[in-house]
Design a protein around this motif. Structure first.
Motif, mmCIF file in Angstrom:
data_model
loop_
_atom_site.group_PDB
_atom_site.id
_atom_site.type_symbol
_atom_site.label_atom_id
_atom_site.label_comp_id
_atom_site.label_asym_id
_atom_site.label_seq_id
_atom_site.Cartn_x
_atom_site.Cartn_y
_atom_site.Cartn_z
ATOM 1 N N SER A 22 0.849 -1.188 0.000
ATOM 2 C CA SER A 22 0.000 0.000 0.000
ATOM 3 C C SER A 22 0.885 1.239 0.000
ATOM 4 N N PRO A 23 0.746 2.146 -0.987
ATOM 5 C CA PRO A 23 1.673 3.276 -1.112
ATOM 6 C C PRO A 23 1.618 4.221 0.089
ATOM 7 N N ASP A 24 2.788 4.664 0.508
ATOM 8 C CA ASP A 24 2.918 5.662 1.573
ATOM 9 C C ASP A 24 4.127 6.514 1.203
ATOM 10 N N VAL A 25 3.894 7.597 0.435
ATOM 11 C CA VAL A 25 4.984 8.336 -0.201
ATOM 12 C C VAL A 25 4.889 9.820 0.103
ATOM 13 N N ARG A 26 6.020 10.423 0.458
ATOM 14 C CA ARG A 26 6.153 11.881 0.569
ATOM 15 C C ARG A 26 7.529 12.253 0.034
ATOM 16 N N ILE A 27 7.565 12.947 -1.124
ATOM 17 C CA ILE A 27 8.819 13.308 -1.783
ATOM 18 C C ILE A 27 8.783 14.767 -2.205
ATOM 19 N N ARG A 28 9.898 15.446 -2.001
ATOM 20 C CA ARG A 28 10.079 16.806 -2.506
ATOM 21 C C ARG A 28 11.313 16.813 -3.405
ATOM 22 N N SER A 29 11.188 17.435 -4.582
ATOM 23 C CA SER A 29 12.262 17.457 -5.557
ATOM 24 C C SER A 29 12.434 18.857 -6.116
ATOM 25 N N GLN A 30 13.663 19.194 -6.495
ATOM 26 C CA GLN A 30 13.926 20.471 -7.145
ATOM 27 C C GLN A 30 13.838 20.284 -8.666
ATOM 28 N N GLY A 31 14.958 20.068 -9.328
ATOM 29 C CA GLY A 31 14.940 19.898 -10.782
ATOM 30 C C GLY A 31 14.952 18.460 -11.233
ATOM 31 N N GLY A 32 15.128 17.530 -10.312
ATOM 32 C CA GLY A 32 15.213 16.123 -10.679
ATOM 33 C C GLY A 32 13.853 15.491 -10.902
ATOM 34 N N GLY A 33 13.840 14.399 -11.671
ATOM 35 C CA GLY A 33 12.601 13.696 -11.975
ATOM 36 C C GLY A 33 12.265 12.641 -10.938
#
Length: 241
Positions: free
Chosen positions: A163-174
């Motif tokens: 079951s997905p549990d995701v928190r991501i912050r990115s600048q210029g990356g994919g």
């Protein structure tokens, strides 16, 4: 025997009771097998090879290679430029590898990665995965647990099996996330300048400062997962397979 005609080299073998071991060495190869206690190693350059350790491992290597196989216990690795290969671990893993490549396979426990420009491959992780990535690559297959991280201009790809549990912050990356069609998840993603690539049933909203998408990925599962991602200019993609 003398190393380079100046510094002597030694081969030291320790056999005895499995007591906590601390090893400080300049250059060479350190091997440990079937050791049932903690092992702490500090090495300037060379190879660390652990096999079937039952206890905590703390390894600090400036450059070289680190190999850990079949360990029951927590693993902590600090290195500037080493090839790290860790497999079949029951316990948490903490890796700081500035520019070296890291490979992690078959883990039951929490994982933390800090990488500047290394190439990092993870497979079959049952537990949480936290990362900090600057300009490197993070490639994840079969993660059953939470995913948390901050990405600069690197590339992140993750296949989520539970079951997905995701928190991501990115600048210029994919950031490219893939979940099973058997799982459902609430999606909340947005980017200031980057593209958003998601299933067509979720509408992309466009505001003055950001484009975003909020909705539900269709699927089954016992509970609804959560996927939250933000980027400045990097592409964010979410798909179901």
């Amino acid at each position: 025997k003398f190393y380079g005609g100046i510094i002597p080299s030694f081969k030291i073998q320790i056999v005895g009771f499995n007591l906590p071991a601390e090893i400080y060495w300049w250059r060479g190869e350190i091997k440990t097998a079937d050791w049932k206690n903690s092992v702490h190693v500090t090495l300037q350059s060379g190879v660390v090879d652990f096999n079937k350790v039952e206890g905590e491992s703390n390894i600090n290597v400036q450059s070289g290679a680190i190999k850990i196989l079949q360990q029951k216990g927590n693993v902590s690795i600090q290195t500037y430029d080493a090839k790290v290969a860790v497999s079949q671990i029951e316990g948490s893993i903490d890796i700081d590898n500035f520019v070296g490549a890291s490979s992690v396979d078959k883990v039951q426990g929490a994982v933390r990665l800090n990488s500047f420009s290394g190439r990092n491959k993870f497979n079959d992780v049952k537990g949480s995965l936290n990362f900090q990535l600057k300009v490197g690559i993070l490639d994840i297959d079969e993660l059953d647990g939470s995913l948390r991280g901050e990405n600069g201009d690197g590339q992140v790809r993750a296949q989520l099996t539970g079951s997905p549990d995701v928190r991501i912050r990115s600048q210029g990356g994919g950031v490219n996330l893939s979940i099973s069609k058997r799982q459902s998840a609430h999606l909340n993603i947005g980017s200031v300048e980057g593209d958003i690539r998601i299933p067509t049933n979720i509408k992309i909203q466009r505001g003055a400062n950001m484009k975003w998408a909020v909705g539900k990925l269709r699927g089954g599962g016992d509970k609804e997962g959560q996927i939250f991602a933000r980027s400045q200019s990097g592409v964010i993609g979410v798909n179901q397979k």
